[in-house]
Design a protein around this motif. Structure first.
Motif, PDB file in Angstrom:
ATOM      1  N   GLY A 151       0.814  -1.212   0.000  1.00 13.17           N
ATOM      2  CA  GLY A 151       0.000   0.000   0.000  1.00 13.17           C
ATOM      3  C   GLY A 151       0.845   1.258   0.000  1.00 13.17           C
ATOM      4  N   ALA A 152       1.939   1.243   0.768  1.00 13.43           N
ATOM      5  CA  ALA A 152       2.832   2.404   0.792  1.00 13.43           C
ATOM      6  C   ALA A 152       3.436   2.659  -0.587  1.00 13.43           C
ATOM      7  CB  ALA A 152       3.938   2.188   1.823  1.00 13.43           C
ATOM      8  N   GLY A 153       3.820   1.580  -1.274  1.00 11.68           N
ATOM      9  CA  GLY A 153       4.371   1.737  -2.616  1.00 11.68           C
ATOM     10  C   GLY A 153       3.371   2.328  -3.593  1.00 11.68           C
ATOM     11  N   LEU A 154       2.104   1.926  -3.468  1.00  7.58           N
ATOM     12  CA  LEU A 154       1.066   2.447  -4.354  1.00  7.58           C
ATOM     13  C   LEU A 154       0.818   3.940  -4.141  1.00  7.58           C
ATOM     14  CD1 LEU A 154      -1.611  -0.407  -4.139  1.00  7.58           C
ATOM     15  CD2 LEU A 154      -0.218   0.178  -6.133  1.00  7.58           C
ATOM     16  N   LYS A 155       1.034   4.420  -2.925  1.00  4.72           N
ATOM     17  CA  LYS A 155       0.733   5.816  -2.611  1.00  4.72           C
ATOM     18  C   LYS A 155       1.781   6.787  -3.140  1.00  4.72           C
ATOM     19  CE  LYS A 155      -1.531   4.658   1.780  1.00  4.72           C
ATOM     20  NZ  LYS A 155      -1.410   4.780   3.263  1.00  4.72           N
ATOM     21  N   VAL A 169      -7.919   0.795  -7.182  1.00  5.66           N
ATOM     22  CA  VAL A 169      -8.678  -0.362  -6.703  1.00  5.66           C
ATOM     23  C   VAL A 169      -7.845  -1.173  -5.711  1.00  5.66           C
ATOM     24  CG1 VAL A 169      -9.700  -2.564  -7.396  1.00  5.66           C
ATOM     25  CG2 VAL A 169     -10.120  -0.519  -8.754  1.00  5.66           C
ATOM     26  N   SER A 170      -6.599  -1.439  -6.057  1.00  7.60           N
ATOM     27  CA  SER A 170      -5.719  -2.214  -5.182  1.00  7.60           C
ATOM     28  C   SER A 170      -5.499  -1.510  -3.852  1.00  7.60           C
ATOM     29  CB  SER A 170      -4.369  -2.459  -5.864  1.00  7.60           C
ATOM     30  OG  SER A 170      -4.523  -3.236  -7.023  1.00  7.60           O
ATOM     31  N   LEU A 171      -5.316  -0.182  -3.896  1.00 10.86           N
ATOM     32  CA  LEU A 171      -5.061   0.565  -2.674  1.00 10.86           C
ATOM     33  C   LEU A 171      -6.269   0.534  -1.746  1.00 10.86           C
ATOM     34  CD1 LEU A 171      -3.151   2.310  -1.048  1.00 10.86           C
ATOM     35  CD2 LEU A 171      -3.960   4.314  -2.307  1.00 10.86           C
ATOM     36  N   LEU A 172      -7.465   0.679  -2.293  1.00 12.84           N
ATOM     37  CA  LEU A 172      -8.669   0.627  -1.467  1.00 12.84           C
ATOM     38  C   LEU A 172      -8.814  -0.724  -0.788  1.00 12.84           C
ATOM     39  CD1 LEU A 172     -11.248   2.461  -3.778  1.00 12.84           C
ATOM     40  CD2 LEU A 172     -10.314   3.291  -1.603  1.00 12.84           C
ATOM     41  N   PHE A 173      -8.563  -1.791  -1.524  1.00 16.19           N
ATOM     42  CA  PHE A 173      -8.672  -3.133  -0.968  1.00 16.19           C
ATOM     43  C   PHE A 173      -7.593  -3.376   0.082  1.00 16.19           C
ATOM     44  CE2 PHE A 173      -7.929  -7.837  -1.499  1.00 16.19           C
ATOM     45  CZ  PHE A 173      -9.083  -8.228  -0.841  1.00 16.19           C
ATOM     46  N   ILE A 174      -6.368  -2.954  -0.211  1.00 17.86           N
ATOM     47  CA  ILE A 174      -5.248  -3.149   0.714  1.00 17.86           C
ATOM     48  C   ILE A 174      -5.494  -2.401   2.025  1.00 17.86           C
ATOM     49  CG2 ILE A 174      -2.829  -2.525   1.089  1.00 17.86           C
ATOM     50  CD1 ILE A 174      -3.237  -5.040  -0.600  1.00 17.86           C
ATOM     51  N   ILE A 200       1.210   9.889   3.648  1.00 21.65           N
ATOM     52  CA  ILE A 200       0.439  10.493   2.572  1.00 21.65           C
ATOM     53  C   ILE A 200      -0.844   9.702   2.374  1.00 21.65           C
ATOM     54  CG2 ILE A 200       2.423  11.482   1.389  1.00 21.65           C
ATOM     55  CD1 ILE A 200       2.386   9.172  -0.522  1.00 21.65           C
ATOM     56  N   LYS A 201      -1.894  10.398   1.956  1.00 20.04           N
ATOM     57  CA  LYS A 201      -3.209   9.788   1.851  1.00 20.04           C
ATOM     58  C   LYS A 201      -3.419   9.061   0.529  1.00 20.04           C
ATOM     59  CE  LYS A 201      -4.054  11.432   5.844  1.00 20.04           C
ATOM     60  NZ  LYS A 201      -3.944  10.504   7.001  1.00 20.04           N
ATOM     61  N   GLY A 202      -2.617   9.376  -0.468  1.00 17.80           N
ATOM     62  CA  GLY A 202      -2.761   8.728  -1.756  1.00 17.80           C
ATOM     63  C   GLY A 202      -1.811   9.322  -2.765  1.00 17.80           C
ATOM     64  N   PRO A 203      -1.824   8.838  -4.010  1.00 17.40           N
ATOM     65  CA  PRO A 203      -0.888   9.313  -5.041  1.00 17.40           C
ATOM     66  C   PRO A 203      -0.950  10.811  -5.293  1.00 17.40           C
ATOM     67  CG  PRO A 203      -1.970   7.283  -5.739  1.00 17.40           C
ATOM     68  CD  PRO A 203      -2.658   7.719  -4.487  1.00 17.40           C
ATOM     69  N   GLY A 204      -2.068  11.472  -5.006  1.00 19.20           N
ATOM     70  CA  GLY A 204      -2.173  12.903  -5.262  1.00 19.20           C
ATOM     71  C   GLY A 204      -1.585  13.767  -4.164  1.00 19.20           C
TER      72      GLY A 204
END
Length: 425
Positions: free
Chosen positions: A75-79, A299-304, A142-146
């Protein structure tokens, strides 16, 4: 407690958190504090309704904590949206290498002077407590990629990297205790445990993450994309990258973090190419895979994140069941206080010498060195590799006190300090 009682407890905790989430977010209180406090109330510290012995169940706890950390690292990598080579990466990289090594050294010194541990055990304890936790530090990440906030990016990147970069020091500590082959003049440790394991972990995870994003994009273009199986993509990538990395003697934690990062970055790149090649084509309102909104990463981040929350509940209830009223020995408390208030800040400032970040930013990073599930994984890993029982019992007690103190101190201060940071920013 019986199975029925366990289901009732977990269900009550989950319902309570779901119904009061908005209120809790406004308080200087983290969800980790609620879960840990519940475990302590039911455990030997107070009601004594259950007791979880980590020494007897170290094999099970190793697997459970391993899975929890893997999910959180992915999840950290996705963010983290910044491309490799961007200057914003310099801060978390230095934190995960220079500051991490300083933390191991200073913690080992404290362990020798305060706990009277031999050098091998002291280095092992330093390595166990050096990684910051990606599972319990979500309030300051951080809350997400943005989200491109420098402070949050640094804390998220550090937590993602140092669960892997601390592994060589764990192996060094085990080697000094005679539980791992370091080779002549530490040659095997340098070549295999440091250079090969780190490099191969990053390479394997990155390659698999990029390949998965590319294959998924091709399948989507051909109309073979199924929303029903979207959640499996992240889990499958975690398992594949971790398993292959371990098979090739790489560090699986680095592989999973790298896989999550490259999945997102590759999807962004492919969406950008698609946007450029279709600039003159009228957008399809039925297509939700917009060039600037990587679909699978979201999608992956929400599930993770949902899996992270479940793992956090279960593990912190167990941690509460490990603590006794007499766990709080003066030497253990002193070690925890020194780690939080001295070792962490000094290591951060040392690692960030010359970094352009403001003093307030460095000080905030120095405060939020949350310890948690990752430390328990390394501890169980060491126990499973033959750690002597009395030494294992000592390390368990120290880690329990450090993690508990960290959860309460950082959980209480996260909301007000981050609000203050945002206002100043």
């Amino acid at each position: 407690m019986t199975n029925a009682t366990w289901f009732m407890v977990i269900g009550a905790v989950l319902l309570f958190m779901a119904l009061t989430a908005a209120r809790i977010k406004s308080l200087p209180l983290s969800t980790a504090i609620v879960y840990l406090s519940t475990g302590m109330l039911l455990g030997p510290t107070f009601a004594d309704q259950f007791h979880f012995n980590p020494l007897e169940h170290s094999a099970v706890l190793e697997v459970v904590t391993e899975v929890a950390v893997l999910i959180s690292l992915f999840g950290a990598g996705l963010k983290l949206a910044a491309p490799v080579g961007h200057r914003i990466w310099w801060t978390p990289f230095r934190l995960a290498t220079v500051s991490m090594l300083a933390t191991v050294g200073l913690t080992a010194l404290v362990a020798v002077l305060v706990l009277d541990l031999p050098i091998g055990a002291a280095v092992l304890l330093g390595a166990i407590l050096a990684p910051t936790d990606p599972v319990l530090a979500t309030d300051v990440q951080i809350k997400g990629p943005g989200d491109d906030d420098r402070l949050r990016f640094a804390l998220t990147g550090e937590a993602g990297l140092n669960d892997g970069t601390a592994f060589p020091m764990v192996m060094l500590g085990l080697g000094l205790l005679g539980l791992h082959d370091l080779g002549d003049h530490f040659a095997r440790w340098w070549l295999i445990d440091v250079l090969w394991a780190c490099a191969s972990g990053v390479a394997i995870g990155g390659a698999l993450g990029a390949a998965t994003a590319w294959v998924n994009d091709r399948l989507g273009a051909l109309g073979h994309h199924s929303k029903f199986t979207e959640d499996f993509l992240g889990l499958g990538l975690i398992a594949l990258s971790y398993g292959l990395s371990l098979l090739l003697l790489g560090y699986g934690f680095l592989a999973v973090f790298s896989a999550g990062f490259m999945l997102h970055r590759t999807e962004v790149h492919l969406r950008t190419l698609s946007k450029g090649s279709n600039a003159s084509v009228r957008p399809d309102p039925q297509n939700d895979r917009k060039p600037d909104a990587p679909h699978m990463s979201k999608v992956s981040l929400l599930f993770i994140e949902q899996l992270e929350r479940l793992a956090e509940v279960a593990l912190l209830l167990l941690v509460g069941g490990m603590l006794f009223a007499d766990s709080w020995q003066p030497a253990y408390i002193a070690t925890a206080i020194l780690l939080v208030f001295v070792v962490r800040p000094v290591s951060v400032f040392f690692g960030l010498i010359g970094d352009p970040a403001r003093f307030a930013t460095k000080a905030t990073i120095g405060w939020f060195g949350v310890r948690g599930i990752g430390s328990f994984y390394y501890l169980m890993y060491a126990i499973q590799h033959g750690l002597e029982p009395s030494l294992a019992a000592t390390l368990v007690s120290v880690v329990l006190v450090v993690v508990t103190l960290s959860i309460f101190l950082h959980g209480i201060t996260a909301t007000p300090l981050m609000r203050l940071y945002s206002k100043r920013k």
